[in-house]
Design a protein around this motif. Structure first.
Motif, PDB file in Angstrom:
ATOM      1  N   ASN A  79       6.101 -19.428  -0.102  1.00  0.00           N
ATOM      2  CA  ASN A  79       6.899 -18.976  -1.457  1.00  0.00           C
ATOM      3  C   ASN A  79       6.889 -17.921  -1.857  1.00  0.00           C
ATOM      4  O   ASN A  79       7.531 -17.443  -2.644  1.00  0.00           O
ATOM      5  N   CYS A  80       6.249 -17.205  -1.016  1.00  0.00           N
ATOM      6  CA  CYS A  80       5.724 -15.534  -2.326  1.00  0.00           C
ATOM      7  C   CYS A  80       6.585 -14.909  -1.447  1.00  0.00           C
ATOM      8  O   CYS A  80       6.204 -13.885  -1.403  1.00  0.00           O
ATOM      9  N   ALA A  81       5.711 -14.646  -0.186  1.00  0.00           N
ATOM     10  CA  ALA A  81       5.938 -13.769   0.931  1.00  0.00           C
ATOM     11  C   ALA A  81       6.905 -13.103   1.002  1.00  0.00           C
ATOM     12  O   ALA A  81       7.319 -11.987   0.950  1.00  0.00           O
ATOM     13  N   PHE A  82       8.685 -13.702   0.595  1.00  0.00           N
ATOM     14  CA  PHE A  82       9.740 -13.068   0.821  1.00  0.00           C
ATOM     15  C   PHE A  82      10.213 -12.262  -0.012  1.00  0.00           C
ATOM     16  O   PHE A  82      10.548 -11.586   0.492  1.00  0.00           O
ATOM     17  N   CYS A  83       8.952 -12.068  -1.013  1.00  0.00           N
ATOM     18  CA  CYS A  83       9.579 -11.232  -1.551  1.00  0.00           C
ATOM     19  C   CYS A  83       8.286 -10.527  -2.121  1.00  0.00           C
ATOM     20  O   CYS A  83       8.115  -8.868  -1.689  1.00  0.00           O
ATOM     21  N   HIS A  84       6.510 -10.850  -2.395  1.00  0.00           N
ATOM     22  CA  HIS A  84       5.807  -9.843  -1.814  1.00  0.00           C
ATOM     23  C   HIS A  84       5.163  -9.481  -0.675  1.00  0.00           C
ATOM     24  O   HIS A  84       3.778  -9.329  -0.543  1.00  0.00           O
ATOM     25  N   GLY A  85       5.464 -10.156   0.290  1.00  0.00           N
ATOM     26  CA  GLY A  85       5.637  -9.020   1.898  1.00  0.00           C
ATOM     27  C   GLY A  85       3.719  -9.597   1.591  1.00  0.00           C
ATOM     28  O   GLY A  85       3.729 -10.354   1.722  1.00  0.00           O
ATOM     29  N   TRP A 122      -0.953 -16.971 -15.346  1.00  0.00           N
ATOM     30  CA  TRP A 122      -0.045 -17.586 -16.540  1.00  0.00           C
ATOM     31  C   TRP A 122       1.624 -17.359 -16.136  1.00  0.00           C
ATOM     32  O   TRP A 122       3.020 -17.802 -16.239  1.00  0.00           O
ATOM     33  N   LYS A 123       1.614 -16.518 -15.345  1.00  0.00           N
ATOM     34  CA  LYS A 123       2.587 -14.824 -14.244  1.00  0.00           C
ATOM     35  C   LYS A 123       3.396 -16.026 -13.275  1.00  0.00           C
ATOM     36  O   LYS A 123       4.344 -16.422 -13.042  1.00  0.00           O
ATOM     37  N   VAL A 124       2.374 -16.239 -12.583  1.00  0.00           N
ATOM     38  CA  VAL A 124       2.771 -17.328 -11.204  1.00  0.00           C
ATOM     39  C   VAL A 124       3.463 -19.099 -11.658  1.00  0.00           C
ATOM     40  O   VAL A 124       4.760 -18.983 -11.391  1.00  0.00           O
ATOM     41  N   GLY A 132      13.511 -11.128 -12.044  1.00  0.00           N
ATOM     42  CA  GLY A 132      13.022 -12.266 -10.817  1.00  0.00           C
ATOM     43  C   GLY A 132      12.369 -12.852 -10.593  1.00  0.00           C
ATOM     44  O   GLY A 132      11.966 -13.275  -9.224  1.00  0.00           O
ATOM     45  N   MET A 133      11.068 -12.988 -11.106  1.00  0.00           N
ATOM     46  CA  MET A 133       9.901 -13.367 -10.294  1.00  0.00           C
ATOM     47  C   MET A 133       9.567 -14.387 -11.007  1.00  0.00           C
ATOM     48  O   MET A 133      10.336 -15.432 -12.213  1.00  0.00           O
ATOM     49  N   PRO A 134      10.324 -15.966  -9.676  1.00  0.00           N
ATOM     50  CA  PRO A 134      10.442 -17.122 -10.693  1.00  0.00           C
ATOM     51  C   PRO A 134       9.460 -17.316 -11.210  1.00  0.00           C
ATOM     52  O   PRO A 134       7.395 -17.341 -10.760  1.00  0.00           O
TER      53      PRO A 134
HETATM   54  C1  HEC Z   1      12.289 -13.847  -5.827  1.00  0.00           C
HETATM   55  C2  HEC Z   1      11.746 -12.702  -5.692  1.00  0.00           C
HETATM   56  C3  HEC Z   1       9.799 -13.074  -5.813  1.00  0.00           C
HETATM   57  C4  HEC Z   1       8.980 -14.380  -5.483  1.00  0.00           C
HETATM   58  C5  HEC Z   1       9.961 -15.653  -4.485  1.00  0.00           C
HETATM   59  C6  HEC Z   1       7.938 -14.482  -5.860  1.00  0.00           C
HETATM   60  N1  HEC Z   1       8.107 -13.514  -6.583  1.00  0.00           N
HETATM   61 FE1  HEC Z   1       6.246 -12.164  -8.216  1.00  0.00          FE
HETATM   62  N2  HEC Z   1       7.162 -10.734  -9.011  1.00  0.00           N
HETATM   63  C7  HEC Z   1       8.499 -10.550  -8.510  1.00  0.00           C
HETATM   64  C8  HEC Z   1       9.405  -9.591  -9.204  1.00  0.00           C
HETATM   65  C9  HEC Z   1      10.230  -9.045  -9.035  1.00  0.00           C
HETATM   66  C10 HEC Z   1       8.202  -9.298  -9.676  1.00  0.00           C
HETATM   67  C11 HEC Z   1       7.784  -8.064 -10.609  1.00  0.00           C
HETATM   68  C12 HEC Z   1       7.567  -8.150 -11.870  1.00  0.00           C
HETATM   69  C13 HEC Z   1       7.660  -7.340 -13.135  1.00  0.00           C
HETATM   70  O1  HEC Z   1       7.474  -6.341 -12.716  1.00  0.00           O
HETATM   71  O2  HEC Z   1       7.110  -7.825 -13.697  1.00  0.00           O
HETATM   72  C14 HEC Z   1       6.743  -9.757  -9.367  1.00  0.00           C
HETATM   73  C15 HEC Z   1       5.396 -10.177 -10.237  1.00  0.00           C
HETATM   74  C16 HEC Z   1       4.349 -10.786  -9.829  1.00  0.00           C
HETATM   75  C17 HEC Z   1       2.350 -11.157 -10.384  1.00  0.00           C
HETATM   76  C18 HEC Z   1       2.495  -9.871 -11.683  1.00  0.00           C
HETATM   77  C19 HEC Z   1       2.266  -8.721 -10.321  1.00  0.00           C
HETATM   78  C20 HEC Z   1       1.545  -7.390 -11.406  1.00  0.00           C
HETATM   79  O3  HEC Z   1       0.530  -6.599 -10.970  1.00  0.00           O
HETATM   80  O4  HEC Z   1       1.545  -7.945 -12.369  1.00  0.00           O
HETATM   81  C21 HEC Z   1       3.063 -11.628  -9.776  1.00  0.00           C
HETATM   82  C22 HEC Z   1       0.656 -11.900  -9.632  1.00  0.00           C
HETATM   83  C23 HEC Z   1       3.628 -12.660  -8.780  1.00  0.00           C
HETATM   84  N3  HEC Z   1       4.390 -12.082  -8.660  1.00  0.00           N
HETATM   85  C24 HEC Z   1       2.838 -13.552  -7.605  1.00  0.00           C
HETATM   86  C25 HEC Z   1       3.443 -14.609  -7.034  1.00  0.00           C
HETATM   87  C26 HEC Z   1       3.106 -15.500  -6.547  1.00  0.00           C
HETATM   88  C27 HEC Z   1       2.190 -15.496  -6.337  1.00  0.00           C
HETATM   89  C28 HEC Z   1       4.637 -15.937  -5.798  1.00  0.00           C
HETATM   90  C29 HEC Z   1       4.267 -16.878  -4.572  1.00  0.00           C
HETATM   91  C30 HEC Z   1       4.294 -18.394  -5.626  1.00  0.00           C
HETATM   92  C31 HEC Z   1       5.054 -15.367  -6.231  1.00  0.00           C
HETATM   93  N4  HEC Z   1       5.272 -14.275  -6.974  1.00  0.00           N
HETATM   94  C32 HEC Z   1       6.669 -15.106  -5.255  1.00  0.00           C
HETATM   95  C33 HEC Z   1       9.343 -11.201  -7.324  1.00  0.00           C
HETATM   96  C34 HEC Z   1       9.173 -12.331  -6.307  1.00  0.00           C
END
Ligand code: HEC
Length: 191
Positions: A79-85, A122-124, A132-134
């Motif tokens: 679910n997450c690697a696609f964006c977060h590597g 909360w963010k997740v 773009g963070m879903p």
């Molecule tokens: C479509 C792309 C995308 C996907 C898929 C995604 N994220 Fe994110 N996420 C982001 C972006 C863009 C940000 C940066 C938001 C910001 O700058 O405030 C972020 C921010 C976050 C943060 C906050 C990091 C911080 O330092 O505050 C967390 C935690 C996080 N993501 C967890 C997850 C998790 C866990 C998943 C999978 C379940 C996930 N993300 C899936 C795009 C994505």
């Protein structure tokens, strides 16, 4: 009428009017690669901080088992690697094109995530608007989001079993490697 009131009235009319003209000018940044709009970061961060402080419920993860980190790794991979590597991979095409850029949790020398567990949770669950963070409340259970929270807290010190999960498959949407794949669409259109 006092000067103060005149000034106040002009302010009430001119400031929003000026901002509206700025938005209509065509110079306001909209592309992901453009600079942030004036106050954009301030507005989004301030609103997010206040909301999270209001709504987050304290979470105490305690000691996280290796089994739980392996489960978290699977959910992250899907679910997450696609964006977060992933470890030892360059950011995906999606990650490279987003604004703000998604933090790369496994980049070399990445620091331990310093947000409290309740904030990650909360963010997740709810996502971060305009970034773009879903939000995953509709696609992952609370228990899965909790596993992910523990996984991210430990991301810089994962046991080998969890690291192995992250190595098995590249993140989806890697850059097409062969030029023929990259230009296939173009050729098709020209024909
Ligand atoms: C479509 C792309 C995308 C996907 C898929 C995604 N994220 Fe994110 N996420 C982001 C972006 C863009 C940000 C940066 C938001 C910001 O700058 O405030 C972020 C921010 C976050 C943060 C906050 C990091 C911080 O330092 O505050 C967390 C935690 C996080 N993501 C967890 C997850 C998790 C866990 C998943 C999978 C379940 C996930 N993300 C899936 C795009 C994505």
């Amino acid at each position: 009428m006092s000067r103060f009131l005149i000034g106040l009235l002009i302010g009430i009319i001119l400031v929003p009017a000026g901002f509206y003209l700025y938005l209509r000018s065509g110079d306001a940044p909209v592309a992901t690669w453009a600079q942030p709009m004036p106050f954009e970061r301030f507005l989004v961060k301030t609103a997010m901080r206040a909301t999270i402080d209001n709504e987050e419920t304290p979470i105490h993860l305690g000691k996280i088992s290796n089994g739980s980190l392996v489960v978290g790794a699977h959910i992250y991979q899907q679910n997450c690697a696609f964006c977060h590597g992933l470890p030892n991979q360059t950011p995906t095409v999606a990650a490279k094109g987003m604004f703000p850029p998604p933090p790369q949790f496994f980049r070399p020398n990445a620091k331990k995530i310093d947000d409290p567990a309740s904030e990650i949770y909360w963010k997740v669950k709810n996502g971060i608007r305009l970034t773009g963070m879903p939000g995953f409340r509709a696609s992952l259970s609370d228990a899965q989001i909790l596993e992910l929270t523990g996984f991210l807290e430990e991301a810089t010190a994962l046991p080998p079993a969890a690291m192995a999960v992250l190595k098995t498959r590249p993140a989806k949407t890697q850059e097409p490697s062969s030029p023929s794949v990259r230009h296939a669409g173009l050729k098709h259109r020209r024909a």
